[in-house]
Design a protein around this motif. Structure first.
Motif, PDB file in Angstrom:
ATOM      1  N   THR A   1     -17.888 -26.543  14.018  1.00  0.00           N
ATOM      2  CA  THR A   1     -17.362 -25.161  13.705  1.00  0.00           C
ATOM      3  C   THR A   1     -18.115 -24.607  15.352  1.00  0.00           C
ATOM      4  O   THR A   1     -19.757 -25.316  15.639  1.00  0.00           O
ATOM      5  N   SER A   2     -18.132 -23.018  16.012  1.00  0.00           N
ATOM      6  CA  SER A   2     -18.102 -22.377  16.522  1.00  0.00           C
ATOM      7  C   SER A   2     -19.896 -22.252  16.268  1.00  0.00           C
ATOM      8  O   SER A   2     -20.782 -21.867  16.816  1.00  0.00           O
ATOM      9  N   GLU A   3     -19.945 -21.662  15.114  1.00  0.00           N
ATOM     10  CA  GLU A   3     -20.791 -21.174  14.288  1.00  0.00           C
ATOM     11  C   GLU A   3     -22.052 -22.515  13.905  1.00  0.00           C
ATOM     12  O   GLU A   3     -23.513 -21.776  14.800  1.00  0.00           O
ATOM     13  N   GLU A   4     -21.811 -23.784  14.347  1.00  0.00           N
ATOM     14  CA  GLU A   4     -22.937 -24.583  14.165  1.00  0.00           C
ATOM     15  C   GLU A   4     -22.913 -24.975  16.195  1.00  0.00           C
ATOM     16  O   GLU A   4     -24.480 -25.202  16.578  1.00  0.00           O
ATOM     17  N   ALA A   5     -22.387 -24.829  16.177  1.00  0.00           N
ATOM     18  CA  ALA A   5     -22.523 -24.567  18.314  1.00  0.00           C
ATOM     19  C   ALA A   5     -23.191 -23.310  18.759  1.00  0.00           C
ATOM     20  O   ALA A   5     -23.755 -23.743  19.283  1.00  0.00           O
ATOM     21  N   GLU A   6     -22.970 -22.411  18.731  1.00  0.00           N
ATOM     22  CA  GLU A   6     -23.952 -20.912  18.822  1.00  0.00           C
ATOM     23  C   GLU A   6     -24.854 -21.225  17.938  1.00  0.00           C
ATOM     24  O   GLU A   6     -26.673 -20.924  19.025  1.00  0.00           O
ATOM     25  N   LYS A   7     -25.867 -22.077  16.759  1.00  0.00           N
ATOM     26  CA  LYS A   7     -26.953 -22.146  16.222  1.00  0.00           C
ATOM     27  C   LYS A   7     -27.526 -23.351  16.973  1.00  0.00           C
ATOM     28  O   LYS A   7     -28.584 -23.165  16.970  1.00  0.00           O
TER      29      LYS A   7
ATOM     30  N   GLU B   1     -26.917 -23.656  21.026  1.00  0.00           N
ATOM     31  CA  GLU B   1     -26.779 -22.906  21.766  1.00  0.00           C
ATOM     32  C   GLU B   1     -28.500 -21.910  21.663  1.00  0.00           C
ATOM     33  O   GLU B   1     -29.676 -21.972  22.295  1.00  0.00           O
ATOM     34  N   ARG B   2     -28.448 -21.134  20.948  1.00  0.00           N
ATOM     35  CA  ARG B   2     -29.930 -19.882  19.904  1.00  0.00           C
ATOM     36  C   ARG B   2     -30.403 -20.941  20.306  1.00  0.00           C
ATOM     37  O   ARG B   2     -32.044 -21.059  20.687  1.00  0.00           O
TER      38      ARG B   2
ATOM     39  N   THR C   1     -32.128 -22.507  23.551  1.00  0.00           N
ATOM     40  CA  THR C   1     -32.598 -21.753  24.260  1.00  0.00           C
ATOM     41  C   THR C   1     -33.960 -20.948  23.784  1.00  0.00           C
ATOM     42  O   THR C   1     -34.806 -21.434  25.172  1.00  0.00           O
TER      43      THR C   1
ATOM     44  N   THR D   1     -17.830 -27.828  20.841  1.00  0.00           N
ATOM     45  CA  THR D   1     -17.565 -28.431  19.385  1.00  0.00           C
ATOM     46  C   THR D   1     -16.550 -30.103  19.230  1.00  0.00           C
ATOM     47  O   THR D   1     -16.212 -30.091  20.319  1.00  0.00           O
TER      48      THR D   1
END
Length: 152
Positions: A77-83, A85-86, A89, A132
């Motif tokens: 999911t895009s939520e996992e991808a954002e997690k 990335e965060r 970073t 993803t």
């Protein structure tokens, strides 16, 4: 320490200058410190990895690299991808002073051993771009259809 074959290659090809930079390979959760020659006089681009730093942990249960409980090979999911990335970073920002010190040390070593001017590129941008599974499949399909990448 830089392997002697890399120094020999720089001398043999007549590389006159180079740069040492830091780059993040987000999909692999890896930071690399690399040497590259932007203005090759030999007509060949010379680049090699000086150091590779893994940011993810190996999870033997999932048989994959994991960061924050997310399997990097199966980001659904895009939520996992954002997690991811965060988390990447945050880790990179904490490591940045140490990475710059290492890059400067490598640049100094190349200067001394190869006898060429080398500068450190310190305008490092994170530009992570974690994909993803769906995004990766669609990107690769597009590359194949355009004839760019057909041996994935």
């Amino acid at each position: 320490m830089i392997p002697q074959e890399n120094i020999t290659t720089l001398k043999r090809l007549g590389v006159e200058s180079g740069k040492v930079g830091i780059r993040c390979l987000a999909q692999n959760a890896t930071v690399i410190i690399e040497f590259f020659d932007e203005e090759s006089t030999a007509g060949i681009d010379v680049d090699f990895i000086l150091e590779e730093i893994e940011l993810a942990e190996m999870c033997f249960i999932k048989e994959a690299k994991v960061i924050g409980g997310v399997n990097l090979e199966r980001i659904k999911t895009s939520e996992e991808a954002e997690k991811v990335e965060r988390l990447l970073t945050e880790k990179i920002e904490k490591m940045m002073p140490e990475l710059i010190i290492k890059a400067k040390a490598y640049a100094q070593e190349v200067r001394e051993r190869a006898g060429i001017p080398v500068e450190v590129v310190d305008d490092f941008s994170l530009g992570l771009g974690v994909m993803t599974e769906h995004d990766r499949s669609m990107w690769h399909a597009g590359e194949v259809l355009r004839g760019i990448d057909d041996d994935y």
